[in-house]
Each structure stands twice: as C-alpha cells, then as structure tokens.
Write a protein that holds these residues in place. Structure first.
Motif, mmCIF file in Angstrom:
data_model
loop_
_atom_site.group_PDB
_atom_site.id
_atom_site.type_symbol
_atom_site.label_atom_id
_atom_site.label_comp_id
_atom_site.label_asym_id
_atom_site.label_seq_id
_atom_site.Cartn_x
_atom_site.Cartn_y
_atom_site.Cartn_z
ATOM 1 N N TYR A 36 27.834 41.489 42.409
ATOM 2 C CA TYR A 36 27.671 41.828 40.859
ATOM 3 C C TYR A 36 28.445 41.210 40.047
ATOM 4 O O TYR A 36 27.977 40.603 39.002
ATOM 5 N N SER A 37 29.747 41.055 39.949
ATOM 6 C CA SER A 37 30.516 40.428 39.338
ATOM 7 C C SER A 37 30.223 38.835 39.211
ATOM 8 O O SER A 37 30.292 38.218 38.163
ATOM 9 N N TYR A 38 30.043 38.334 40.311
ATOM 10 C CA TYR A 38 29.583 36.902 40.350
ATOM 11 C C TYR A 38 28.076 36.480 39.577
ATOM 12 O O TYR A 38 28.450 35.746 38.724
ATOM 13 N N VAL A 39 27.235 37.580 39.456
ATOM 14 C CA VAL A 39 26.122 37.421 39.008
ATOM 15 C C VAL A 39 26.550 37.583 37.231
ATOM 16 O O VAL A 39 25.768 36.873 36.543
ATOM 17 N N ILE A 40 27.037 38.654 36.749
ATOM 18 C CA ILE A 40 27.309 38.806 35.569
ATOM 19 C C ILE A 40 28.379 37.763 35.057
ATOM 20 O O ILE A 40 28.030 37.376 33.900
ATOM 21 N N ALA A 41 29.208 37.196 35.742
ATOM 22 C CA ALA A 41 30.149 36.230 35.263
ATOM 23 C C ALA A 41 29.365 34.848 34.787
ATOM 24 O O ALA A 41 29.890 33.998 33.862
ATOM 25 N N LYS A 43 26.788 34.873 33.012
ATOM 26 C CA LYS A 43 26.286 35.003 31.659
ATOM 27 C C LYS A 43 27.088 35.318 30.763
ATOM 28 O O LYS A 43 26.862 35.404 29.732
ATOM 29 N N ASP A 44 28.452 35.431 31.219
ATOM 30 C CA ASP A 44 29.528 35.974 30.234
ATOM 31 C C ASP A 44 30.693 34.938 30.696
ATOM 32 O O ASP A 44 31.457 34.884 31.469
ATOM 33 N N LYS A 45 31.015 33.981 29.476
ATOM 34 C CA LYS A 45 32.066 32.908 29.930
ATOM 35 C C LYS A 45 33.186 33.431 29.826
ATOM 36 O O LYS A 45 34.016 32.993 30.552
ATOM 37 N N GLU A 46 33.592 34.494 29.075
ATOM 38 C CA GLU A 46 34.871 35.186 28.913
ATOM 39 C C GLU A 46 35.322 35.728 30.416
ATOM 40 O O GLU A 46 36.335 35.506 31.138
ATOM 41 N N PHE A 47 34.622 36.322 30.902
ATOM 42 C CA PHE A 47 34.427 36.961 32.290
ATOM 43 C C PHE A 47 34.638 35.767 33.178
ATOM 44 O O PHE A 47 35.563 35.942 34.205
ATOM 45 N N ASP A 49 35.740 32.732 32.946
ATOM 46 C CA ASP A 49 36.948 31.991 32.596
ATOM 47 C C ASP A 49 38.365 33.085 33.408
ATOM 48 O O ASP A 49 39.123 32.365 33.956
ATOM 49 N N ALA A 50 38.087 34.359 33.070
ATOM 50 C CA ALA A 50 39.118 35.255 33.670
ATOM 51 C C ALA A 50 39.022 35.153 35.111
ATOM 52 O O ALA A 50 39.946 35.213 35.880
ATOM 53 N N LEU A 51 37.917 35.235 35.888
ATOM 54 C CA LEU A 51 37.939 35.048 37.313
ATOM 55 C C LEU A 51 38.309 33.947 37.815
ATOM 56 O O LEU A 51 39.209 33.839 38.687
ATOM 57 N N SER A 52 37.756 32.620 37.286
ATOM 58 C CA SER A 52 38.174 31.363 37.718
ATOM 59 C C SER A 52 39.648 30.970 37.559
ATOM 60 O O SER A 52 40.196 30.148 38.336
ATOM 61 N N ASN A 53 40.220 31.394 36.713
ATOM 62 C CA ASN A 53 41.523 31.359 36.357
ATOM 63 C C ASN A 53 42.431 32.522 37.062
ATOM 64 O O ASN A 53 43.599 32.061 36.686
ATOM 65 N N SER A 54 42.176 33.076 37.953
ATOM 66 C CA SER A 54 42.761 34.204 38.778
ATOM 67 C C SER A 54 43.922 33.321 39.429
ATOM 68 O O SER A 54 43.488 32.250 40.327
ATOM 69 N N ASP A 55 45.087 33.791 39.734
ATOM 70 C CA ASP A 55 45.912 33.270 40.686
ATOM 71 C C ASP A 55 45.552 33.533 42.257
ATOM 72 O O ASP A 55 45.640 32.595 42.849
ATOM 73 N N ILE A 56 44.877 34.976 42.124
ATOM 74 C CA ILE A 56 44.472 35.196 43.444
ATOM 75 C C ILE A 56 43.142 35.975 43.358
ATOM 76 O O ILE A 56 43.040 36.740 42.469
ATOM 77 N N LEU A 57 42.026 35.401 43.730
ATOM 78 C CA LEU A 57 40.410 36.128 43.917
ATOM 79 C C LEU A 57 40.233 36.687 45.254
ATOM 80 O O LEU A 57 39.934 35.775 46.048
ATOM 81 N N LEU A 58 40.172 37.762 45.262
ATOM 82 C CA LEU A 58 39.809 38.636 46.583
ATOM 83 C C LEU A 58 38.391 38.650 46.826
ATOM 84 O O LEU A 58 37.447 39.284 45.997
ATOM 85 N N PRO A 59 37.900 38.568 48.118
ATOM 86 C CA PRO A 59 36.556 38.734 48.233
ATOM 87 C C PRO A 59 36.206 40.154 48.540
ATOM 88 O O PRO A 59 36.271 40.555 49.535
ATOM 89 N N ASP A 60 35.694 40.850 47.475
ATOM 90 C CA ASP A 60 35.431 42.093 47.498
ATOM 91 C C ASP A 60 34.016 42.666 47.656
ATOM 92 O O ASP A 60 33.345 42.885 46.836
#
Length: 250
Positions: A36-41, A43-47, A49-60
């Motif tokens: 869900y967040s993958y698809v939303i992101a 279309k949402d540049k801020e989102f 950017d936030a995900l891609s700049n995570s220090d750790i991104l978990l496969p939830d």
C-alpha cells in the motif's frame, strides 16, 4: 551509524538482516514499507523521500517479500512494525531504558502505559497525543518536538498513520534528541488492544492481510482490492524494464 545489509527494490533499500542487529545508541530513522505505502509513495513525493531516506526500511508485508524475490531472486523475511516494537521493548526492559509514544489518542496511550507497567516494568515511558488533524501547524510541531526532547527517550515510537508519520519524522528528525525513531502506525492500537491483530497462526501463513480485510472490510478494501493490483502492475513493469535493460546491454 552502523550499516546494515539490504536488498534493492526500486528506489528503496530494504533491510535483509535480522532484528537482533538493530541498536538504539545512535539516532536512526526506522520506517516500514508494504504494498500500500509503496503504491502511495509513487504519487506522493514527500512520502517517497521519507521512505527512501530511511536509515532502516523494514519489509512489512508479504507483498514486499514477494517483490524482492520476483525482481531480485533474493529471499528476505517479513518484519512488521509490531515486530520491531516488541524487539525494542525487550531490549529496553533489559537495560532500564526509556521510550516515548507520540501519536494516537489519550485513551490508547493510557492503555499502553498501563500494559507497559505490567509487561515491561523497567522501562521509563512517556506519551503525547498531538492534535487530530490532516496536517500540523508550526506550533503543533514545536510542541511535539519540545515534549519529546524534554523526555529524551532511547526510542521514539511515532503512530500518526502513513504517510503523515513518515513525512513528519523525516522533516523533524534533526530536531529530535532521541535514539531510534520508529514510525509504526497501527502498532499503537495493536499493543493497546483497541484493535486486535490477527493471531500468529495467520501471520505465519502470510495471511494477516486477509484476516484484517475480513475484520475491517470498509477500511481495508481499498488498500488490498485497489492498491493490490496496482502494486502487481508496478512489479510487472519493473520486471519488463529489467529485461529490456539486460537485452540492451547484451
């Protein structure tokens, strides 16, 4: 900050190691990504950017695990927000650490504190319920940063729903005097038991999403019925691009 093993997925680096490698003695931002967040992101540049700049991104989610397998032929395990929450609580309890819950309602936060006092008595716990609105004013944000910094937790849990929680954390992480910062959304309600999470039986089968859909059809239908096919289409398009690129390089 310590580097962790990751696998690529589009513009993201997904954690591929186990939780027992995570620490909270230096600031790091931990987010989760699901279909869900993958698809939303996208279309949402801020989102994004936030995900891609995570220090750790978990496969939830099983969708993300399947995507990594499909595109990269690599096996990783699902790590939900609830998993990282439980992991840190056990670590903090063992060392008399501290955590802060930022988000949700006063009722939910009170239930969290009461449950924590029984299950993790060695942890110092702070909470703050920000105003319930679609976006925060400068005054709202300043207050949130102030109460967190007065407490100075080892771990800050942020639960304001996606993408608001990830974007807020990304924009304000440099102002926060904390260790690990975990945006974990629905985990606040899961832990407080204001919303029940599917049992371990369904989680282990990879069907947590289905049980949540059955229990909350009005809230979850769009997430799985609409965004699920959109996610699959994105994966097929990425796979095609991979094949075309390999063909051009041959």
């Amino acid at each position: 900050m310590q580097k962790f093993s990751t696998v690529p997925l589009s513009d993201y680096s997904i954690l591929s190691c186990q939780l027992d490698e995570l620490k909270f003695d230096s600031k790091c931002v931990i987010n989760t990504v699901n279909q869900y967040s993958y698809v939303i992101a996208e279309k949402d540049k801020e989102f994004k950017d936030a995900l891609s700049n995570s220090d750790i991104l978990l496969p939830d989610g099983v969708g993300i695990v399947a995507a990594v397998k499909f595109l990269n032929k690599q096996d990783i395990k699902k790590i939900a927000g609830a998993d990282v929450h439980s992991y840190f609580l056990n670590k903090l309890n063992a060392v008399n650490g501290s955590c802060f819950y930022l988000g949700s309602s006063e009722v939910t936060l009170a239930k969290i504190k009461e449950k924590m006092s029984r299950e993790f008595p060695n942890i110092r716990v702070g909470t703050y319920s920000p105003p319930f609105k679609s976006s925060f004013s400068k005054e709202d944000t300043d207050k949130m940063v102030e109460v967190v910094n007065q407490f100075r937790p080892d771990v800050l849990f942020v639960g304001m729903t996606a993408p608001k929680q990830e974007v807020w954390t990304h924009l304000n992480k440099d102002r926060l005097e904390v260790g690990a910062i975990c945006a974990i959304g629905a985990v606040f309600d899961f832990y407080a038991e204001t919303i029940s999470r599917p049992s371990k039986f369904w989680i282990d089968l990879g069907l947590e999403w289905f049980i949540r859909l059955v229990k909350e059809p009005r809230r979850m239908a769009k997430r799985y019925v609409v965004y699920g096919p959109a996610f699959v289409w994105m994966l097929l398009r990425s796979k095609l691009n991979q094949s075309l690129l390999k063909g051009a390089q041959a």
